[in-house]
Design an enzyme around this catalytic site. Sequence first.
Site, short mmCIF file in Angstrom:
data_model
loop_
_atom_site.label_atom_id
_atom_site.label_comp_id
_atom_site.label_asym_id
_atom_site.label_seq_id
_atom_site.Cartn_x
_atom_site.Cartn_y
_atom_site.Cartn_z
N TYR A 24 34.24 -13.58 29.35
CA TYR A 24 34.45 -14.64 28.37
C TYR A 24 33.90 -14.23 27.01
O TYR A 24 34.58 -14.38 25.98
CB TYR A 24 33.77 -15.92 28.86
CG TYR A 24 34.03 -17.12 27.98
CD1 TYR A 24 35.24 -17.79 28.03
CD2 TYR A 24 33.05 -17.60 27.11
CE1 TYR A 24 35.49 -18.91 27.23
CE2 TYR A 24 33.29 -18.71 26.30
CZ TYR A 24 34.50 -19.36 26.37
OH TYR A 24 34.74 -20.45 25.57
N LYS A 79 35.97 -13.60 23.44
CA LYS A 79 35.76 -14.41 22.23
C LYS A 79 35.30 -13.55 21.05
O LYS A 79 35.61 -13.86 19.89
CB LYS A 79 34.78 -15.53 22.52
CG LYS A 79 35.32 -16.58 23.50
CD LYS A 79 36.64 -17.17 23.04
CE LYS A 79 37.15 -18.25 23.96
NZ LYS A 79 38.44 -18.85 23.49
N ASP A 115 53.42 -20.45 29.87
CA ASP A 115 52.27 -19.65 30.27
C ASP A 115 51.97 -18.71 29.12
O ASP A 115 52.73 -17.76 28.87
CB ASP A 115 52.61 -18.88 31.55
CG ASP A 115 51.49 -17.95 32.00
OD1 ASP A 115 50.45 -17.86 31.31
OD2 ASP A 115 51.66 -17.30 33.05
N VAL A 116 50.89 -18.96 28.41
CA VAL A 116 50.61 -18.19 27.19
C VAL A 116 50.31 -16.72 27.47
O VAL A 116 50.37 -15.89 26.55
CB VAL A 116 49.46 -18.81 26.36
CG1 VAL A 116 49.82 -20.22 25.92
CG2 VAL A 116 48.15 -18.77 27.13
N ASN A 121 44.49 -22.83 21.25
CA ASN A 121 43.38 -23.43 21.97
C ASN A 121 43.24 -22.99 23.43
O ASN A 121 42.15 -23.02 23.99
CB ASN A 121 43.53 -24.95 21.91
CG ASN A 121 42.60 -25.70 22.83
OD1 ASN A 121 41.38 -25.64 22.67
ND2 ASN A 121 43.16 -26.39 23.81
#
Length: 258
Positions: free
Chosen positions: A163, A167, A68-69, A95
Amino acid sequence: MANGAKQNTAQKTALITGGSSGIGRATALTLAGAGYQVAVCGRRLEALEETIEMGSDLPGKIIASAADVSDPASVEALFADLKARLPRLDVLFNNAGVSGGSINFGDLDFEDWRKVMDINLDGMFLVANQAYRWMRDQDPQGGRIVNNGSISAHVPRPGSACYTASKHAVTGLTRTISLDGRVHNIACGQIDIGNAASDMTAHFAKGLPQADGSVKPEPTINVMHIANAILQMAELPLDANIQFMNIMARDMPFIGRG
């Protein structure tokens, strides 16, 4: 090996987060096809094993490790496992990410915000930080980190505060890693993707909110175009870098949004 010298791809290794489907899976198969030893990680080991099976007859080997990143302990365990199984780390494709859906800013709550930031930003940092340390400390020193940004790192869609903010932050992270990594022979670049066909974009054909208030379908492109672009970035010698690359469906409303 002198700085910037290119290693034989048969000896090169790569880690891909979010390697159980979509862009991550396609990239894993493409790098393994080019002779890389590839490690894929994701939350579901069974889905990662499907990636391994799909690449079983390729020149390079694919291995998997569930993680789990967004969890620091899980990321530490991931890298401890990989260091026991891989001789070094040459390439990270950072990614893993989530979209968070479309929510008008006035209806957004902190739980929605944190859910996206935990993976898209915190997870990006945790994995890149561990990979950077490995690349810094290995011999020969160095490696390449490719962060998955988005067209939203340039301009937002309606209802995409979480989001888009994540980013934009990834872009700042990429620039800083790129600068700090110079002294350690670490290159860092970012690929900003628009409308790659995957599970995350399956609903695009049904219509997406547009800036004028309408809802319209949007075109997508095959994930293999993305995977081939990652391979191009990975194949560069470490004294060269694609700092930022935009790759997108030609007719998506990006230029119009900008």
